[in-house]
Motif scaffolding. Structure first.
Motif, PDB file in Angstrom:
ATOM      1  N   LYS A   7       0.836  -1.199   0.000  1.00 25.95           N
ATOM      2  CA  LYS A   7       0.000   0.000   0.000  1.00 25.95           C
ATOM      3  C   LYS A   7       0.871   1.249   0.000  1.00 25.95           C
ATOM      4  O   LYS A   7       0.645   2.191  -0.737  1.00 25.95           O
ATOM      5  CB  LYS A   7      -0.901  -0.008   1.243  1.00 25.95           C
ATOM      6  N   ARG A   8       1.890   1.222   0.870  1.00 32.06           N
ATOM      7  CA  ARG A   8       2.768   2.381   0.979  1.00 32.06           C
ATOM      8  C   ARG A   8       3.502   2.621  -0.347  1.00 32.06           C
ATOM      9  O   ARG A   8       3.689   3.756  -0.761  1.00 32.06           O
ATOM     10  CB  ARG A   8       3.794   2.186   2.104  1.00 32.06           C
ATOM     11  N   GLN A  11       1.190   4.289  -2.722  1.00 32.77           N
ATOM     12  CA  GLN A  11       1.024   5.690  -2.330  1.00 32.77           C
ATOM     13  C   GLN A  11       2.240   6.518  -2.732  1.00 32.77           C
ATOM     14  O   GLN A  11       2.108   7.616  -3.269  1.00 32.77           O
ATOM     15  CB  GLN A  11       0.833   5.797  -0.812  1.00 32.77           C
ATOM     16  N   SER A  12       3.419   5.965  -2.464  1.00 32.66           N
ATOM     17  CA  SER A  12       4.652   6.689  -2.795  1.00 32.66           C
ATOM     18  C   SER A  12       4.713   6.978  -4.280  1.00 32.66           C
ATOM     19  O   SER A  12       5.104   8.061  -4.710  1.00 32.66           O
ATOM     20  CB  SER A  12       5.875   5.865  -2.407  1.00 32.66           C
TER      21      SER A  12
END
Lengths: 324, 531
Positions: A7-8, A11-12
């Motif tokens: 997920k991160r 997002q990044s």
């Protein structure tokens, strides 16, 4: 953990893409790059030809997609002004900025934490009050002014330290370092103080506030009641508990040290990425500007991600809420 | 405790080491506000780049300390026909790598300078063909008779054919072509008195004396270090602290500081650059004005009114700290074709200015927007502000739009569609000859014939066009000067432009350093002497 990381990452990626898009759309307002690339006698026809070859006549979307597509594989194009690949220029300039940011961060911690502890313990001491007043200057004076004042005092009046540049550097092949020569180390002093001052006062004030908080807690009172020596109470028990937020802030601030080195670098003519970026704005060197902004966004994203992962590892509550 | 001792010792050692003079007598260190973007002499037609590279490379002819053309790689020359020049090349000249300089290098250089990616095409186009007669003789053919060919040859810097071909750099460095990593961009091999030891674009460039140089020179310098320093305050501090021998430009407001500081001094002189105001005389309606349906600047009385409203002495005193030379001509005294009797500025007479405006039908003045760069010329924005307040006194309300040069030039130049009504510009003719001003600034805009490219306000008089063509080809100096004078007289009577002044060159040097401050703001290493 894996889904969290995934997920991160997504997002990044979105953050980077957005930064690139915003940055790229701003370049249209910086001016016309062609006039900076040719002399006054160059004919209109040649200027138009150059514009066409650089793809500046293409629609915005086409230009952006071309840039993004190349950037993904690490190709940031060729500098309009210096006519060398931007990735090479960044690799050449990065050591200067990173060394400066590293020394500044160390300086901020080494000076900031002890001063914070001291001013918390001797709240009403004369020295504490002086330090607190001085720290106000550190927070409120603009970096540019601090840099110029330091140059005037230590460079021009006392003549102890060099006023500009990086001194002699040693080339290690993949990295140029100023740590190995005397002039390199001397040259680091003023810029790193200038860059560190704000962070230093920030950390100092943070440590002081946290310490005051912790010193009021029951376990400190209990430790004192147990008859432990002050030294042990202050440093083993109190300070240890204040360091968690300090580490977080320091981690996050490392990104801004790199990003905000721009001003310090231009005051001291420090040949890092920030100076290169400032110069690129004046020259409307779009490839350099784009690459720099994307790179800085990348730094922030990576640092944030590491901090998040650390939290995840440290704090079990995050894991349970994720699972539910 | 140990640590503290260590720090003390280190500080003490540093203090001792630094108090000893660092600068060795034979090393010359200087800083300029801009950077040396490339080592390729054909990559960019820019004063600083060409001025610096003139120490490394040389043309067939050179400038001396007063910008006069003297023999360089050519020992002598003669015109055998109006369009054919014979150049006798110097013998025994070596490039830095030891190669001999021959006629083949001249032909190769011309082909490179006129070829793909070059920014010297305009200059190289003044040559139609280079014919090799023998190893040390060439015949240069021009498309039309050209009395000032040699001025252009100064900046066509000769490269070594063999070296260029061996290193795959037969085409000039350009950001657009796919020859990135062009060898000549970061490496050099000229015939000049200095060779480049190390070049880190925008960081530092070091030069050292070339022992095999054919000529003799005044300089006793063996090593030269150049650093670009963008911030003026940092530049000045570095000079006063003794780390540098020369910095330029120095802001005129810092002169006093340099005079008061020990061991350094400001060095000022007139630059060959003329600063002037231009007015849109081409459009039927001004773009940025409250007057609709007509263009006030088309009326000579309005232009005269503007001319009489400007107090050039006040600009010199208040804005330029006494350092500018007010001008009535579009060229500086150093430029070939300068006419002293035309150089008196228009008289400052606000009352007359008001009368003229009233006669033209604007008794209460009018509104107009002025375009101005704020980081291009010495105190450019402040000059514009002074102009605004002077014009306000005669009733003309000027809205000032001052912008960084990239934005400014993007708007007012041809690429922006000459999007301006009233502007400030500076000009140094690249050839140091009046002809360049005529063909770039004074002839009518003509896109097909590529003329008047920088005549942003399209001041247009067919008579001047006619004269420009004649000046371009007249080889008799006396006749030619008469033509130039005729042209400038017409311009002055018609108030085609409003010349303001020659801006000052403003350098700061360490005492004990002798150098030549050339009027085109270039530093010729051959004249640098450290005592």
């Amino acid at each position: 953990m894996v889904s969290f990381l995934f997920k991160r990452l997504i997002q990044s990626f979105i953050v980077m893409f957005t930064v690139a898009l915003i940055a790229f759309s701003m370049f249209r307002f910086v001016g016309d790059p062609i006039n900076n690339m040719v002399g006054q006698d160059t004919t209109q026809e040649q200027r138009e030809e150059l514009r066409e070859q650089l793809g500046l006549n293409d629609p915005f979307v086409v230009q952006f997609l071309r840039f993004a597509g190349n950037a993904v594989v690490g190709d940031f194009g060729i500098s309009y002004k210096f006519k060398v690949p931007v990735s090479e220029m960044i690799a050449e300039r990065m050591p200067a900025t990173l060394e400066l940011a590293f020394v500044s961060a160390v300086l901020a911690l080494v000076v900031g934490i002890p001063l914070g502890v001291y001013t918390a313990l001797r709240r009403n001491g004369v020295i504490s009050k002086m330090v607190m007043t001085m720290s106000l200057f550190g927070v409120s004076l603009p970096t540019f002014l601090i840099g110029i004042l330091l140059i005037l005092f230590f460079g021009v009046v006392l003549r102890w330290l060099p006023t500009f540049g990086r001194g002699d550097v040693v080339d290690l092949g993949f990295w140029t370092t100023g740590f190995l020569t005397k002039s390199g180390i001397l040259s680091l002093i003023l810029p790193s103080i200038t860059l560190a001052l704000f962070q230093m006062t920030l950390i100092m004030r943070l440590v002081r506030a946290e310490m005051l908080e912790v010193l009021r807690t029951d376990f400190v009172k209990f430790a004192k009641a147990r008859g432990l020596p002050d030294r042990s109470v202050h440093f083993k028990h109190a300070l240890k508990n204040t360091l968690v937020p300090v580490i977080t802030i320091t981690g996050l601030q490392l990104g801004s040290l790199i990003a905000f080195a721009i001003i310090t670098e231009s005051v001291f003519q420090w040949p890092g990425m920030g100076l290169m970026f400032i110069q690129a704005i004046a020259d409307v060197d779009i490839p350099i500007m784009a690459a720099y902004l994307v790179l800085i966004a990348f730094f922030f994203v990576v640092i944030n991600m590491i901090v998040d992962i650390l939290y995840y590892a440290v704090d079990p509550r995050l894991r349970t809420s994720d699972g539910s | 405790m140990k640590l503290r001792h260590g720090i003390l010792a280190a500080t003490a050692a540093a203090a001792i080491a630094l108090s000893a003079p660092v600068v060795k007598a034979e090393t010359f260190k200087f800083a300029f506000q801009g950077n040396l973007s490339s080592l390729d002499p054909h990559s960019l037609n820019e004063t600083f780049l060409l001025g610096s590279l003139n120490n490394v490379y040389e043309g067939l002819v050179l400038y001396d300390d007063n910008l006069k053309v003297v023999p360089g790689l050519a020992e002598s020359w003669e015109t055998i026909e109006p369009t054919k020049w014979k150049f006798n090349l110097r013998k025994g000249v070596k490039f830095h790598n030891g190669n001999d300089f021959t006629a083949a290098d001249v032909k190769f250089t011309w082909e490179r300078a006129i070829g793909e990616g070059s920014d010297q095409i305009a200059r190289a186009s003044k040559i139609k063909n280079v014919e090799i007669v023998d190893d040390h003789t060439v015949i240069i053919e021009t498309p039309a008779p050209n009395p000032i060919l040699t001025s252009d040859l100064v900046n066509i810097l000769i490269m070594d054919k063999e070296w260029s071909e061996a290193n795959n750099t037969a085409n000039a460095t350009s950001a657009s072509a796919d020859n990135s990593g062009n060898f000549a961009n970061l490496n050099s091999n000229g015939t000049g008195p200095f060779k480049v030891d190390e070049h880190k674009a925008d960081v530092k460039t070091t030069f050292s004396k070339f022992d095999g140089y054919w000529g003799s020179m005044k300089s006793n310098v063996t090593k030269i270090e150049f650093t670009p320093i963008k911030e003026a305050a940092t530049r000045v501090a570095a000079l006063i602290s003794g780390e540098l021998d020369l910095v330029y430009p120095v802001p005129v407001q810092d002169w006093k500081r340099l005079e008061e500081a020990k061991g350094v001094k400001p060095l000022a002189g007139p630059e060959a650059r003329t600063i002037f105001l231009g007015m849109d005389q081409g459009r039927d309606e001004l773009l940025y004005s409250n007057i609709k349906g007509k263009n006030p600047f088309k009326d000579i009385r309005v232009r005269q009114a503007f001319a009489h409203a400007l107090n050039l002495d006040a600009i010199k005193k208040k804005v330029m700290r006494g350092a500018a030379t007010p001008s009535g001509l579009m060229i500086a005294p150093q430029i070939n074709g300068h006419i002293p009797e035309l150089n008196t500025p228009y008289e400052y007479d606000p009352a007359k200015s008001k009368e003229l405006l009233a006669a033209a039908g604007y008794p209460d003045g009018f509104e107009v927007t002025m375009d101005c760069p704020n980081n291009r010329y010495v105190n450019d924005e402040k000059i514009c502000q002074a102009v605004v307040s002077m014009l306000a006194k005669v009733g003309v309300k000027v809205d000032l739009l001052a912008q960084p040069k990239s934005k400014y030039f993007g708007k007012v130049l041809a690429t922006g569609g000459y999007d301006t009504s009233f502007y400030l510009l500076g000009w140094t003719p690249g050839t140091m000859d009046a002809e360049n001003v005529f063909s770039s600034l004074l002839t009518c805009q003509n896109k097909e014939e590529k003329k008047g490219l920088f005549n942003l306000g399209n001041y247009c008089n067919p008579k001047i066009d006619e004269l420009t063509a004649k000046i371009g080809s007249e080889t008799d100096q006396a006749k030619r000067n008469a033509l130039i004078k005729e042209g400038f007289t017409i311009l002055k009577e018609e108030v085609g432009y409003l010349p303001l002044h020659q801006q000052p060159l403003s350098w700061g040097v360490r005492e004990g350093v002798e150098l030549n401050q050339r009027a085109d703001n270039a530093l010729d290493f051959r004249y640098v002497v450290i005592n």
